[in-house]
Scaffold this motif. Structure first.
Motif, short mmCIF file in Angstrom:
data_model
loop_
_atom_site.label_atom_id
_atom_site.label_comp_id
_atom_site.label_asym_id
_atom_site.label_seq_id
_atom_site.Cartn_x
_atom_site.Cartn_y
_atom_site.Cartn_z
N SER A 225 29.33 -3.48 115.20
CA SER A 225 31.06 -3.00 116.00
C SER A 225 31.02 -1.46 115.33
O SER A 225 30.43 -1.13 113.60
CB SER A 225 32.28 -3.67 116.24
N PHE A 226 30.76 -0.19 116.10
CA PHE A 226 31.12 1.08 116.01
C PHE A 226 31.73 1.67 116.69
O PHE A 226 32.33 1.20 118.04
CB PHE A 226 28.88 1.62 116.42
N PRO A 227 32.34 2.57 116.08
CA PRO A 227 33.01 3.82 116.52
C PRO A 227 32.82 4.06 118.27
O PRO A 227 34.10 4.76 118.48
CB PRO A 227 33.55 4.51 115.72
N SER A 228 31.52 4.36 118.03
CA SER A 228 31.73 4.77 120.07
C SER A 228 29.85 4.44 120.18
O SER A 228 29.26 3.86 119.47
CB SER A 228 31.30 6.49 119.90
N VAL A 229 29.94 4.79 121.12
CA VAL A 229 28.44 4.21 122.38
C VAL A 229 27.28 5.35 121.59
O VAL A 229 26.31 5.10 121.65
CB VAL A 229 28.71 4.52 123.69
N LEU A 348 19.99 8.05 125.63
CA LEU A 348 20.25 6.63 126.28
C LEU A 348 22.21 7.60 126.01
O LEU A 348 22.72 6.83 127.29
CB LEU A 348 19.90 5.39 125.46
N GLY A 349 22.71 7.47 125.02
CA GLY A 349 24.08 7.80 124.66
C GLY A 349 24.88 8.33 125.71
O GLY A 349 25.35 8.11 126.27
N ALA A 350 24.04 9.63 126.34
CA ALA A 350 24.72 10.57 127.45
C ALA A 350 25.08 9.70 128.43
O ALA A 350 25.79 10.38 129.08
CB ALA A 350 23.66 11.70 126.86
N ALA A 351 23.84 9.00 128.49
CA ALA A 351 23.56 8.64 129.82
C ALA A 351 24.56 7.66 130.09
O ALA A 351 25.50 8.07 131.29
CB ALA A 351 22.47 8.61 130.36
N ILE A 352 24.64 6.90 128.75
CA ILE A 352 25.97 5.81 129.24
C ILE A 352 27.44 6.80 129.03
O ILE A 352 28.79 6.59 130.00
CB ILE A 352 26.09 5.01 127.99
N ASP A 353 27.49 7.48 128.17
CA ASP A 353 28.91 8.34 127.93
C ASP A 353 29.08 8.68 129.99
O ASP A 353 30.06 8.69 130.74
CB ASP A 353 28.87 9.41 127.53
N ASN A 354 28.03 9.29 130.33
CA ASN A 354 28.69 10.08 131.87
C ASN A 354 28.31 8.81 132.62
O ASN A 354 29.93 8.89 133.45
CB ASN A 354 27.12 10.26 132.31
#
Length: 463
Positions: A225-229, A348-354
């Protein structure tokens, strides 16, 4: 143009009568897939039992200019097998034999109606397994047609990487082979690569020769588990850069973890989570996992649990594979729209956040999951198909994430395929290359009869 009665009579002249059906229920079963796209019924469904019978069907269809759609199990997600031009649907369920296992060559030869779980049950006797796992128990013919992928692609590759040879029946009934049994070849054009992912638009697969692998000595799974994507995705990049042999690495976002717990009666942390699996020998894997723990700690991993027991491993991956059903169960009366894109892993991280921002802005319930080892992620959205506004919002969301993926140098679909749902993005993604694809389609199917108006929409004046 033939009437339906004349078409049925012609088909019964080349097939046993019981293999030709105009039953309304059977036609309805073959007029839809698991997508949100509008159903449409074929005129007739046929059930060939051999390559020879498939060839006869296509010769007849070519003679009378009748559209033909190949059908596996109907698990596709972009309308691939919906026969909007009606005509003949070819159901390959009778062609479901494992024909040959060449264990010393790590190859297997199968008919197209063999399913993934059926094949792995047979391969287990030889200490082997087939690696591509799209979640659904799809047929191998259908998986090749859409270039299926899934949770294990990060280690073993996608469907295109497993195909050594295909037996294909072309639009005029000609039977060809696209490869051979050799591990590599520099002879001729790469026809395997052309036909895999062609979605039934270039020919019908009647045999597949596929690469298989030895069952790993030791398997270990972990849930972190992580605090953010962004933290979770960055941890995956670190794991891959370290050369750790991860076999599966799946991202499940916070809303999706909530649905996992509700559906499976589990108490997993409801945070962005990585589901990981490692294959190898016990001593080596324990060293790799210790190294992995150090890497994820650098990205603020807030908890990690390990599983080596087979029952616990199965539960972990069933929770991931059943996520779609978890959402469907949690939103009765709504239908799931699922879409996918693939981007360079660094984006990937930025795309998922978007994608999450767009989903929240449009006020649509849903989750985001991804095969983060190869930059592929999916959005699972629950919509009321009787609510035009929700349908509009879902289409807007799909547009947002596809355009974002293309602008990042990615693709409109990493594994679901084009069908009809992603067709409108083909020119933007491929540019002038799309015209080359159209020419190939017309060279192999000059009357545009094979799964017409899917994947490549050939201009009518060219036909």
């Amino acid at each position: 143009m033939l009437t339906t009665e004349e078409l049925v009579a012609s088909l019964k002249s080349v097939l046993p009568a019981e293999q030709v059906s105009i039953n309304e229920t059977i036609r309805e079963q073959h007029g839809k897939d698991e997508s949100y796209h509008t159903p449409s019924l074929p005129d007739v469904v046929v059930f060939p039992a051999s390559t020879e019978e498939v060839s006869k069907i296509l010769k007849l269809a070519s003679q009378y200019k009748v559209p033909v759609v190949p059908f596996g199990r109907g698990t596709s997600l972009e309308g691939h097998i919906i026969p909007y031009d009606h005509g003949i649907t070819i159901d390959f369920s009778l062609m479901n034999k494992v024909l040959e296992v060449r264990e010393n060559d790590f190859l297997v030869r199968v008919q197209p109606g063999v399913t993934r779980t059926q094949l792995n049950k047979e391969l287990k006797k030889y200490g082997l397994f087939f690696s591509v796992d799209p979640g659904a128990d799809a047929t191998l013919g259908g998986m090749a047609a859409t270039n299926a992928s899934g949770t294990t692609a990060v280690r073993y590759g996608v469907m295109r990487d497993q195909v050594r040879d295909l037996e294909v029946v072309l639009a005029d009934g000609t039977v060809i082979h696209t490869g051979n049994l050799a591990e590599k070849s520099s002879s001729g054009l790469h026809l395997n690569g052309l036909f895999v992912g062609s979605e039934g638009t270039l020919g019908c697969f009647t045999e597949l020769t596929l690469r298989v692998y030895g069952i790993p000595e030791y398997v270990m799974a972990a849930r972190a588990s992580f605090p953010s994507v962004q933290n979770a995705v960055s941890a995956v990049v670190g794991i891959l850069q370290a050369g750790i042999p991860v076999a599966r690495v799946e991202l499940v976002d916070e809303p999706s973890m909530k649905q996992v717990n509700l559906f499976n009666d589990t108490n997993y942390k409801e945070q962005p989570t990585l589901f990981m699996e490692f294959h190898g020998n016990e001593a080596g894997l324990k060293q790799d996992v210790e190294f992995m723990k150090e890497i994820v700690a650098d990205y603020q991993c807030e908890g990690i649990e390990y599983e080596t027991d087979q029952a616990a491993l199965n539960q972990l991956w069933e929770a991931r594979h059943n996520l779609a059903y978890a959402f469907i169960h949690g939103y009765p009366g709504k239908k799931m729209m699922t879409t996918d894109v693939c981007v360079p892993i660094s984006d990937l991280g930025a795309a998922i956040d978007n994608a999450r921002e767009a989903l929240n802005k449009l006020d649509l319930p849903g989750g985001i999951v991804g095969h983060v080892g190869d930059g592929n992620f999916h959005a699972l959205i629950m919509i009321d198909m009787n609510n035009p506004e929700e349908i509009r919002k879902s289409e807007e969301f799909n547009e947002v994430i596809v355009i974002d993926a293309l602008e990042r140098g990615g693709t409109c679909t990493g594994e679901h395929g084009v069908g009809v749902g992603k067709q409108k993005y083909q020119e933007r993604e491929h540019g002038q290359s799309l015209q080359v694809m159209e020419r190939i389609k017309l060279a192999l199917d000059p009357e545009n009869l094979l799964n017409p108006n899917k994947l490549i929409k050939v201009k009518r004046e060219l036909v």
